[in-house]
Design a protein around this motif. Sequence first.
Motif, PDB file in Angstrom:
ATOM      1  N   ARG A  46     -62.901 -93.453 -70.839  1.00 55.34           N
ATOM      2  CA  ARG A  46     -62.501 -92.553 -69.319  1.00 55.34           C
ATOM      3  C   ARG A  46     -61.851 -91.210 -70.251  1.00 55.34           C
ATOM      4  N   PHE A  47     -61.787 -90.401 -69.459  1.00 53.99           N
ATOM      5  CA  PHE A  47     -61.627 -89.238 -70.028  1.00 53.99           C
ATOM      6  C   PHE A  47     -60.875 -89.004 -68.730  1.00 53.99           C
ATOM      7  N   VAL A  48     -60.121 -87.715 -68.986  1.00 57.60           N
ATOM      8  CA  VAL A  48     -59.164 -87.178 -67.995  1.00 57.60           C
ATOM      9  C   VAL A  48     -58.514 -85.608 -67.627  1.00 57.60           C
ATOM     10  N   LEU A  49     -57.352 -85.066 -66.830  1.00 55.18           N
ATOM     11  CA  LEU A  49     -57.349 -83.787 -67.609  1.00 55.18           C
ATOM     12  C   LEU A  49     -55.133 -83.850 -67.562  1.00 55.18           C
ATOM     13  N   SER A  50     -54.713 -83.207 -67.808  1.00 53.90           N
ATOM     14  CA  SER A  50     -53.850 -83.045 -68.449  1.00 53.90           C
ATOM     15  C   SER A  50     -52.942 -82.143 -67.427  1.00 53.90           C
ATOM     16  N   PRO A  51     -51.918 -82.030 -66.570  1.00 55.89           N
ATOM     17  CA  PRO A  51     -51.544 -81.425 -66.271  1.00 55.89           C
ATOM     18  C   PRO A  51     -52.119 -79.828 -66.586  1.00 55.89           C
ATOM     19  N   ASP A  52     -52.431 -78.956 -67.695  1.00 59.54           N
ATOM     20  CA  ASP A  52     -53.134 -77.974 -68.393  1.00 59.54           C
ATOM     21  C   ASP A  52     -54.245 -78.312 -68.413  1.00 59.54           C
ATOM     22  N   ASN A  53     -54.563 -79.123 -67.531  1.00 59.35           N
ATOM     23  CA  ASN A  53     -56.202 -78.939 -67.651  1.00 59.35           C
ATOM     24  C   ASN A  53     -56.645 -79.266 -69.012  1.00 59.35           C
ATOM     25  N   VAL A  54     -56.193 -80.144 -69.697  1.00 58.86           N
ATOM     26  CA  VAL A  54     -56.906 -80.324 -71.096  1.00 58.86           C
ATOM     27  C   VAL A  54     -57.490 -81.545 -70.925  1.00 58.86           C
ATOM     28  N   VAL A  55     -58.638 -81.205 -71.695  1.00 53.76           N
ATOM     29  CA  VAL A  55     -59.466 -82.912 -71.662  1.00 53.76           C
ATOM     30  C   VAL A  55     -58.869 -84.152 -72.827  1.00 53.76           C
ATOM     31  N   MET A  56     -58.324 -85.212 -72.091  1.00 56.71           N
ATOM     32  CA  MET A  56     -57.658 -86.141 -72.902  1.00 56.71           C
ATOM     33  C   MET A  56     -58.402 -87.798 -72.248  1.00 56.71           C
ATOM     34  N   PRO A  57     -58.516 -88.436 -73.353  1.00 62.75           N
ATOM     35  CA  PRO A  57     -58.703 -89.463 -73.514  1.00 62.75           C
ATOM     36  C   PRO A  57     -57.908 -90.048 -72.855  1.00 62.75           C
ATOM     37  N   ASP A  58     -58.269 -91.287 -71.959  1.00 66.40           N
ATOM     38  CA  ASP A  58     -57.360 -92.352 -71.154  1.00 66.40           C
ATOM     39  C   ASP A  58     -58.292 -93.672 -71.885  1.00 66.40           C
ATOM     40  N   LEU A  59     -58.052 -94.216 -72.468  1.00 68.63           N
ATOM     41  CA  LEU A  59     -58.065 -95.642 -73.885  1.00 68.63           C
ATOM     42  C   LEU A  59     -58.169 -96.457 -72.339  1.00 68.63           C
ATOM     43  N   ALA A  60     -56.976 -97.034 -71.533  1.00 70.95           N
ATOM     44  CA  ALA A  60     -56.794 -98.100 -70.682  1.00 70.95           C
ATOM     45  C   ALA A  60     -56.857 -97.366 -69.477  1.00 70.95           C
ATOM     46  N   ALA A  61     -58.190 -96.177 -68.866  1.00 73.36           N
ATOM     47  CA  ALA A  61     -58.639 -95.719 -68.017  1.00 73.36           C
ATOM     48  C   ALA A  61     -57.660 -96.998 -66.366  1.00 73.36           C
ATOM     49  N   ARG A  62     -56.482 -95.958 -66.655  1.00 72.73           N
ATOM     50  CA  ARG A  62     -55.608 -96.181 -65.404  1.00 72.73           C
ATOM     51  C   ARG A  62     -54.702 -95.020 -65.309  1.00 72.73           C
ATOM     52  N   LEU A  63     -54.588 -94.371 -66.340  1.00 75.72           N
ATOM     53  CA  LEU A  63     -54.731 -93.043 -65.697  1.00 75.72           C
ATOM     54  C   LEU A  63     -55.198 -92.420 -64.317  1.00 75.72           C
ATOM     55  N   PRO A  64     -54.365 -92.001 -63.509  1.00 76.85           N
ATOM     56  CA  PRO A  64     -54.641 -91.015 -61.989  1.00 76.85           C
ATOM     57  C   PRO A  64     -55.372 -89.845 -61.493  1.00 76.85           C
ATOM     58  N   GLY A  65     -56.315 -89.899 -61.194  1.00 72.90           N
ATOM     59  CA  GLY A  65     -56.668 -88.658 -60.676  1.00 72.90           C
ATOM     60  C   GLY A  65     -58.228 -89.012 -61.310  1.00 72.90           C
ATOM     61  N   THR A  92     -64.453 -77.933 -62.169  1.00 70.94           N
ATOM     62  CA  THR A  92     -63.066 -76.844 -62.800  1.00 70.94           C
ATOM     63  C   THR A  92     -63.539 -76.959 -63.754  1.00 70.94           C
ATOM     64  N   SER A  93     -62.800 -75.514 -64.170  1.00 71.37           N
ATOM     65  CA  SER A  93     -62.552 -75.119 -65.721  1.00 71.37           C
ATOM     66  C   SER A  93     -61.210 -75.682 -66.392  1.00 71.37           C
ATOM     67  N   VAL A  94     -62.210 -75.996 -67.927  1.00 69.81           N
ATOM     68  CA  VAL A  94     -61.512 -77.121 -68.772  1.00 69.81           C
ATOM     69  C   VAL A  94     -61.596 -76.757 -69.650  1.00 69.81           C
ATOM     70  N   THR A  95     -60.112 -76.945 -70.733  1.00 61.37           N
ATOM     71  CA  THR A  95     -60.083 -76.795 -72.042  1.00 61.37           C
ATOM     72  C   THR A  95     -60.427 -77.988 -72.732  1.00 61.37           C
ATOM     73  N   VAL A  96     -60.888 -78.102 -73.466  1.00 56.70           N
ATOM     74  CA  VAL A  96     -61.447 -78.974 -74.242  1.00 56.70           C
ATOM     75  C   VAL A  96     -61.275 -78.873 -75.543  1.00 56.70           C
ATOM     76  N   PRO A  97     -60.423 -79.904 -76.091  1.00 60.31           N
ATOM     77  CA  PRO A  97     -59.691 -80.218 -77.768  1.00 60.31           C
ATOM     78  C   PRO A  97     -60.926 -80.052 -78.502  1.00 60.31           C
ATOM     79  N   THR A  98     -61.031 -78.764 -79.835  1.00 62.66           N
ATOM     80  CA  THR A  98     -61.141 -79.207 -80.410  1.00 62.66           C
ATOM     81  C   THR A  98     -62.357 -79.975 -81.469  1.00 62.66           C
TER      82      THR A  98
END
Length: 227
Positions: A46-65, A92-98
């Motif tokens: 599962r991947f989620v967005l940080s407050p700055d709309n950066v894509v981040m892994p959510d390995l535990a699949a527990r983060l909100p949103g 939405t527009s997102v930033t994906v880390p390289t």
Amino acid sequence: MKKPYPSSEPGLIPENEMDSDGDASASPERQCAVTRERLPKEAMLRFVLSPDNVVMPDLAARLPGRGVWVTAERRHVDTAASKGAFARGFKTSVTVPTDLSDLTERLLLKRCIDLLGLARKAGQAVQGHDQVRDALRGAEPAFLLEASDGAEDGRKKVYFLAKAIYSAVKVAGALSAQELGMAFGRDRVIHGLVRRGAIAKNWETAYRRLTGFRLAPELDWFPEPDR
């Protein structure tokens, strides 16, 4: 490298059973944003967005949103990043880390090391040739641990001892001696064993995901149908 989990056919889920990700809240499956296959959650990330709309892994699949699910393989995460699957999934527009795939691998590796450390402290994991040999004679293991950079003759001795006692033996060989050492509080570990139990089940999920991002050399060491 073989897929750690088989594919499953897409299914239809009533809208009133959907969760915030657009998936069935009670279902053990999720739909991959790249392949559109429905797979067990354990075979996905599962991947989620940080407050700055950066894509981040959510390995535990527990983060909100809202979350976007991708099959736990490097090639699919790379495709999601390069083909706009995250932007479509989050709507939405997102930033994906390289280095998103590399970041994901590092987090998966840390998860594996942390679980092995937890198993060690709980008496559910041992290291060292003699300790593994003794543990094998006591009960069937969940996993044999063999360092990816360990000697072939040593790993074969441990493996075939296990095979002589038990019919099916699972081997994890994707971690280096230094990485296994981090889990056991040593500089290097070549041979280890994880005993059956709840921690072993979590370890297997973490390890199968990790082998979607790095080679699983045991598939070449011991190419047998029981793994």
